[in-house]
Design a protein around this motif. Structure first.
Motif, mmCIF file in Angstrom:
data_model
loop_
_atom_site.group_PDB
_atom_site.id
_atom_site.type_symbol
_atom_site.label_atom_id
_atom_site.label_comp_id
_atom_site.label_asym_id
_atom_site.label_seq_id
_atom_site.Cartn_x
_atom_site.Cartn_y
_atom_site.Cartn_z
ATOM 1 N N ARG A 91 -24.569 70.447 24.873
ATOM 2 C CA ARG A 91 -25.651 70.577 23.885
ATOM 3 C C ARG A 91 -26.211 72.002 23.905
ATOM 4 N N ILE A 92 -26.411 72.521 25.096
ATOM 5 C CA ILE A 92 -26.919 73.892 25.230
ATOM 6 C C ILE A 92 -25.950 74.891 24.594
ATOM 7 N N LEU A 93 -24.666 74.707 24.851
ATOM 8 C CA LEU A 93 -23.669 75.618 24.278
ATOM 9 C C LEU A 93 -23.667 75.553 22.757
ATOM 10 N N MET A 94 -23.890 74.371 22.200
ATOM 11 C CA MET A 94 -23.938 74.221 20.744
ATOM 12 C C MET A 94 -25.138 74.956 20.163
ATOM 13 N N VAL A 95 -26.268 74.902 20.864
ATOM 14 C CA VAL A 95 -27.458 75.635 20.411
ATOM 15 C C VAL A 95 -27.210 77.138 20.502
ATOM 16 N N GLY A 126 -25.352 78.503 17.723
ATOM 17 C CA GLY A 126 -25.983 78.411 16.406
ATOM 18 C C GLY A 126 -25.598 77.164 15.637
ATOM 19 N N LEU A 127 -25.052 76.159 16.319
ATOM 20 C CA LEU A 127 -24.626 74.926 15.664
ATOM 21 C C LEU A 127 -25.744 73.897 15.571
ATOM 22 N N ALA A 128 -26.828 74.121 16.300
ATOM 23 C CA ALA A 128 -27.986 73.219 16.250
ATOM 24 C C ALA A 128 -29.215 74.014 16.655
ATOM 25 N N SER A 129 -30.365 73.548 16.201
ATOM 26 C CA SER A 129 -31.610 74.262 16.513
ATOM 27 C C SER A 129 -32.225 73.791 17.820
ATOM 28 N N SER A 130 -31.904 72.568 18.230
ATOM 29 C CA SER A 130 -32.480 72.015 19.455
ATOM 30 C C SER A 130 -31.453 71.123 20.141
ATOM 31 N N TYR A 169 -32.160 68.581 21.793
ATOM 32 C CA TYR A 169 -32.634 67.201 21.725
ATOM 33 C C TYR A 169 -32.219 66.502 20.436
ATOM 34 N N ASN A 170 -31.713 67.247 19.459
ATOM 35 C CA ASN A 170 -31.332 66.651 18.176
ATOM 36 C C ASN A 170 -29.840 66.350 18.068
ATOM 37 N N ILE A 171 -29.105 66.535 19.140
ATOM 38 C CA ILE A 171 -27.644 66.371 19.096
ATOM 39 C C ILE A 171 -27.258 65.038 19.741
ATOM 40 N N SER A 172 -26.579 64.204 18.988
ATOM 41 C CA SER A 172 -26.209 62.872 19.472
ATOM 42 C C SER A 172 -25.051 62.932 20.462
ATOM 43 N N HIS A 173 -24.862 61.832 21.157
ATOM 44 C CA HIS A 173 -23.756 61.723 22.114
ATOM 45 C C HIS A 173 -22.414 61.906 21.414
ATOM 46 N N ASP A 174 -22.248 61.275 20.261
ATOM 47 C CA ASP A 174 -20.979 61.374 19.541
ATOM 48 C C ASP A 174 -20.712 62.790 19.062
ATOM 49 N N ALA A 175 -21.756 63.480 18.623
ATOM 50 C CA ALA A 175 -21.578 64.866 18.166
ATOM 51 C C ALA A 175 -21.134 65.765 19.318
ATOM 52 N N PRO A 220 -32.437 82.341 24.210
ATOM 53 C CA PRO A 220 -33.786 82.326 23.634
ATOM 54 C C PRO A 220 -34.790 81.714 24.607
ATOM 55 N N LYS A 221 -35.982 82.284 24.665
ATOM 56 C CA LYS A 221 -36.982 81.841 25.639
ATOM 57 C C LYS A 221 -37.353 80.376 25.480
ATOM 58 N N GLU A 222 -37.331 79.907 24.241
ATOM 59 C CA GLU A 222 -37.741 78.522 23.991
ATOM 60 C C GLU A 222 -36.659 77.505 24.370
ATOM 61 N N LEU A 223 -35.446 77.957 24.655
ATOM 62 C CA LEU A 223 -34.356 77.047 24.986
ATOM 63 C C LEU A 223 -34.435 76.651 26.462
ATOM 64 N N LYS A 224 -34.688 75.377 26.700
ATOM 65 C CA LYS A 224 -34.750 74.833 28.055
ATOM 66 C C LYS A 224 -33.706 73.740 28.214
ATOM 67 N N PHE A 225 -33.221 73.579 29.430
ATOM 68 C CA PHE A 225 -32.197 72.564 29.674
ATOM 69 C C PHE A 225 -32.813 71.176 29.537
#
Length: 443
Positions: free
Chosen positions: A229-233, A236-240, A242-248, A387-392
């Protein structure tokens, strides 16, 4: 007397019969000896297979000594050719190149990761690969460069210029100790040679994030879903996250793997990108994998692994269990894991880290641990300029109502095993315990 009227006298008849009789007797004796030799050989072979098969009557289970010799550890490191199980319908999806030690080429069949669709290596030889190389400008030069490539890839000092906060001082000290420990271990035991022959397989579990120049080796059940999920953010594939599903995460195929690049691309990234691996206590990881795949409904693991495990390791199994593969017991799962003649292949969720990420071939710049996952991950993100706002994220990817697998949960599962079985599990993951300095479990 006419020629056709010649008649043999009794003496000639007797000699002829005697000669044929002796010849027949000798042939019979020879065949009898040959048959006995063949039978004896087969019995001995069966006996050897029974003794070395790993499972069967408990008298054949002999734990490996706790302290292995240097030669034995080196053998564990250098002889790593895992065979992963993969469904037939997935096997034909994609092909890659593999270099062998004689500089000939073979074709690798590979699949991108999806839950349970584990990677298999399928090899074939022939001229199509050579034609593929010749089509690419400069490919022969890179090919020769990789044939002479020295493993392991050099380790580089971490770039900490972007870490401004003093709160990471302790985390940084721990990180340096982990890196040094792994490096010294590999120097002592990892006399590796000719591993360019497995180049594409060696990097097949490594994900690539080009913008921040990251290589992340995926270790299932050690936070890999949230790492992807972090790598996708970061991509640039997602903004957060927390919004990425397991299937995605697992089926979306949004992320690139290192083995999808050509030889030059692999070589450049291995030597210039920050390489990270996150690991977990082997016993905890094993129990976590069992709980996830066999204690909840699963349309892949139950029919593929469950049915095979129940059929081989459960006497008098009921027809329903044999049909759907549900209800595998932990003890049966352990019998499967330790069996050198498994009814179904290995799986990345319980494969050793030493065979997934090859830590003595690829010198990882960052070694994180599941036990300190959030702290390690957030330090790493600051270090690479995220980005500073990106947390694990700290949420469970699936089965969120279940208690997390921890040492106390592991003890509950291990208590149903014999001491010999517990010892054999430790022996199975012995290299992972050593490489990452995990405490020997109480057996």
């Amino acid at each position: 007397m006419q020629p056709f009227e010649m008649v043999m006298n009794p003496k000639q008849v007797f000699l002829s019969v005697l000669i044929f009789g002796v010849a027949g007797l000798l042939l019979f004796m020879y065949l009898q000896v040959w048959i006995e030799e063949q039978h004896t050989g087969k019995v001995e072979k069966r006996r050897e297979q029974k003794v070395t098969s790993g499972w069967g009557p408990m008298k054949y289970l002999q734990p490996v000594p706790r302290i292995m010799s240097t030669e034995k550890i080196q053998e564990h490191i250098t002889n790593q050719n895992p065979k992963f199980h993969m469904p037939e319908d997935v096997r034909e999806k994609k092909e890659n190149l593999l270099l062998n030690s004689e500089r000939s080429t073979r074709v690798l069949t590979k699949t991108s990761y999806s839950q349970g669709r584990d990677q298999a290596l399928s090899k074939s030889t022939g001229s199509p690969t050579e034609k593929w190389i010749e089509k690419h400008q400069g490919a022969k030069t890179v090919f020769n460069k990789f044939s002479n490539m020295h493993w392991p890839v050099d380790i580089h000092p971490l770039n900490k210029s972007l870490v401004k906060d003093n709160k990471w001082k302790k985390t940084d000290e721990i990180q340096e100790k982990r890196r040094s420990f792994l490096q010294e271990f590999c120097k002592k035991y990892g006399r590796v040679s000719r591993h360019q022959s497995h180049l594409f397989h060696t990097v097949s579990r490594i994900y690539v994030e080009d913008k921040h120049k990251i290589l992340y080796c995926e270790v299932p059940k050690a936070g890999c879903s949230n790492w992807k999920r972090i790598l996708m953010v970061l991509n640039g594939l997602a903004s957060s996250a927390y919004n990425i599903s397991h299937d995605a995460v697992h089926y979306g195929k949004h992320l690139k793997k290192l083995d999808s690049f050509d030889l030059k691309g692999i070589y450049t990234r291995l030597n210039t990108y920050t390489k990270a691996v996150f690991v977990r206590d082997p016993m905890e990881r094993l129990v976590s994998a069992f709980r996830d795949k066999f204690e909840h409904p699963n349309s892949y693991y139950h029919p593929v692994f469950g049915k095979a495990i129940i059929k081989k390791y459960r006497p008098n199994a009921c027809e329903e269990a044999l049909i759907n593969g549900s209800g595998v017991r932990f003890k049966e799962f352990i019998h499967y894991l330790l069996d050198s003649h498994r009814p179904v292949g290995m799986d990345i969720h319980w494969e050793k880290v030493s065979k997934l990420c090859y830590p003595c071939l690829i010198n990882y710049d960052f070694v994180g641990k599941f036990e300190t996952l959030e702290e390690d991950a957030n330090y790493f993100l600051q270090m690479i300029g995220a980005p500073k706002e990106l947390k694990f994220p700290n949420f469970k990817d699936r089965h969120s109502s279940d208690e997390r697998t921890n040492a106390q949960v592991v003890r509950q599962y291990l208590k149903d095993l014999t001491r010999t079985e517990r010892q054999l599990i430790y022996d199975f993951y012995y290299l992972d315990y050593l490489m990452f300095n995990y405490t020997t479990p109480f057996l």
